[in-house]
Design a protein around this motif. Structure first.
Motif, PDB file in Angstrom:
ATOM      1  N   UNK A 208       0.827  -1.209   0.000  1.00 45.55           N
ATOM      2  CA  UNK A 208       0.000   0.000   0.000  1.00 45.55           C
ATOM      3  C   UNK A 208       0.862   1.260   0.000  1.00 45.55           C
ATOM      4  N   UNK A 209       1.994   1.213   0.732  1.00 48.30           N
ATOM      5  CA  UNK A 209       2.924   2.346   0.691  1.00 48.30           C
ATOM      6  C   UNK A 209       3.523   2.514  -0.693  1.00 48.30           C
ATOM      7  N   UNK A 210       3.831   1.399  -1.327  1.00 49.23           N
ATOM      8  CA  UNK A 210       4.381   1.470  -2.682  1.00 49.23           C
ATOM      9  C   UNK A 210       3.371   2.079  -3.645  1.00 49.23           C
ATOM     10  N   UNK A 211       2.109   1.679  -3.519  1.00 52.93           N
ATOM     11  CA  UNK A 211       1.054   2.231  -4.361  1.00 52.93           C
ATOM     12  C   UNK A 211       0.923   3.737  -4.147  1.00 52.93           C
ATOM     13  N   UNK A 212       1.045   4.147  -2.898  1.00 51.02           N
ATOM     14  CA  UNK A 212       0.876   5.555  -2.551  1.00 51.02           C
ATOM     15  C   UNK A 212       2.054   6.415  -3.029  1.00 51.02           C
ATOM     16  N   UNK A 213       3.260   5.853  -2.940  1.00 51.04           N
ATOM     17  CA  UNK A 213       4.457   6.668  -3.124  1.00 51.04           C
ATOM     18  C   UNK A 213       5.190   6.423  -4.444  1.00 51.04           C
ATOM     19  N   UNK A 214       4.734   5.473  -5.252  1.00 48.73           N
ATOM     20  CA  UNK A 214       5.436   5.193  -6.505  1.00 48.73           C
ATOM     21  C   UNK A 214       5.477   6.446  -7.383  1.00 48.73           C
ATOM     22  N   UNK A 215       6.597   6.616  -8.061  1.00 48.55           N
ATOM     23  CA  UNK A 215       6.786   7.747  -8.968  1.00 48.55           C
ATOM     24  C   UNK A 215       7.061   7.195 -10.360  1.00 48.55           C
ATOM     25  N   UNK A 216       6.273   7.651 -11.337  1.00 43.63           N
ATOM     26  CA  UNK A 216       6.476   7.256 -12.730  1.00 43.63           C
ATOM     27  C   UNK A 216       7.219   8.375 -13.445  1.00 43.63           C
ATOM     28  N   UNK A 217       8.287   8.038 -14.110  1.00 39.23           N
ATOM     29  CA  UNK A 217       9.102   9.055 -14.764  1.00 39.23           C
ATOM     30  C   UNK A 217       8.564   9.379 -16.163  1.00 39.23           C
ATOM     31  N   UNK A 218       9.035  10.468 -16.727  1.00 36.99           N
ATOM     32  CA  UNK A 218       8.439  11.042 -17.931  1.00 36.99           C
ATOM     33  C   UNK A 218       8.415  10.096 -19.132  1.00 36.99           C
ATOM     34  N   UNK A 219       9.409   9.224 -19.243  1.00 38.80           N
ATOM     35  CA  UNK A 219       9.486   8.367 -20.429  1.00 38.80           C
ATOM     36  C   UNK A 219       8.322   7.375 -20.522  1.00 38.80           C
ATOM     37  N   UNK A 220       7.542   7.223 -19.445  1.00 33.34           N
ATOM     38  CA  UNK A 220       6.407   6.300 -19.464  1.00 33.34           C
ATOM     39  C   UNK A 220       5.126   6.938 -19.988  1.00 33.34           C
ATOM     40  N   UNK A 221       5.125   8.248 -20.084  1.00 34.08           N
ATOM     41  CA  UNK A 221       3.865   8.952 -20.393  1.00 34.08           C
ATOM     42  C   UNK A 221       3.241   8.539 -21.721  1.00 34.08           C
TER      43      UNK A 221
END
Length: 228
Positions: A208-221
């Protein structure tokens, strides 16, 4: 002790030319030490060696049958019963706009107690990321089960018959499925608050912490999404 349920190896040879790699997302690591790091996986283990969180990058098309039909996904993941395991949760959701699959499984340990594994899979058309958390029962086992079972026996909601306990073990989505080691009533999330040191509580908290705090970087957009 954490080698179960690796369905496939992270790819070490790219199948496309996009700039996406394992560093394209960031997850909370709880200040733990890295014990494994390569192009396909990063693993952090807590100092007590009883829990870990890991990140995987698969540079190949996902092997999920679908992300649109949760019942089909649940049927697919019941294969954990082949290893003696059982489903605690299989659900789909949007993780910061990316369609994702959340799973929690249990597996009996060789001697006693259970191992618990929670994961989130973020699939794209030609690659995927998986965040996993794992923890095992150590020391005295079965305390959570015993306390909660006593309440259900007292209320009459769980009883004994010739086959043993009745209404205690049950797949959360298909009560007719009896293979492997089905979920029991003490493993419902509502009991986590009473047993903060239980491994199931730990993996739920970590995922749940991972779900809350995950960061997706720009190359995934602009990366094509998994669309089955």
């Amino acid at each position: 002790m954490f080698n179960f349920f690796k369905k496939r190896k992270p790819a070490d040879k790219p199948t496309n030319t996009n700039p996406v790699n394992i560093n394209s997302i960031s997850i909370p690591t709880f200040g733990w030490d890295i014990v494994e790091k390569n192009d396909g996986e990063i693993v952090w283990v807590n100092p007590e060696q009883s829990a870990l969180i890991s990140l995987y990058f698969f540079n190949i098309p996902p092997d999920l049958p679908t992300i649109k039909d949760v019942d089909a996904l649940r049927s697919f993941h019941r294969s954990v019963a082949d290893s003696g395991g059982g489903i605690i949760e299989v659900s789909t959701f949007n993780l910061k706009s990316f369609p994702s699959v959340k799973t929690i499984f249990k597996f009996p340990q060789p001697e006693k107690g259970m191992s618990y594994l929670a994961s989130v899979t973020i699939p794209f058309e030609n690659c995927s990321f998986v965040i996993k958390t794992q923890a095992v029962e150590v020391g005295t086992t079965g305390i959570r089960d015993a306390f909660v079972l006593d309440r259900f026996l007292g209320s009459g909601e769980v009883t004994f018959d010739d086959a043993g306990l009745k209404n205690w073990f049950e797949d959360p989505y298909d009560p007719t499925f009896k293979e492997g080691t089905p979920m029991n009533k003490s493993e419902k999330e509502e009991y986590d608050v009473e047993f903060p040191e239980h491994p199931l509580t730990k993996v739920r908290y970590m995922i749940n912490q991972a779900i809350e705090e995950v960061v997706f970087h720009d190359e995934l957009k602009d990366l094509p999404l998994f669309n089955k």
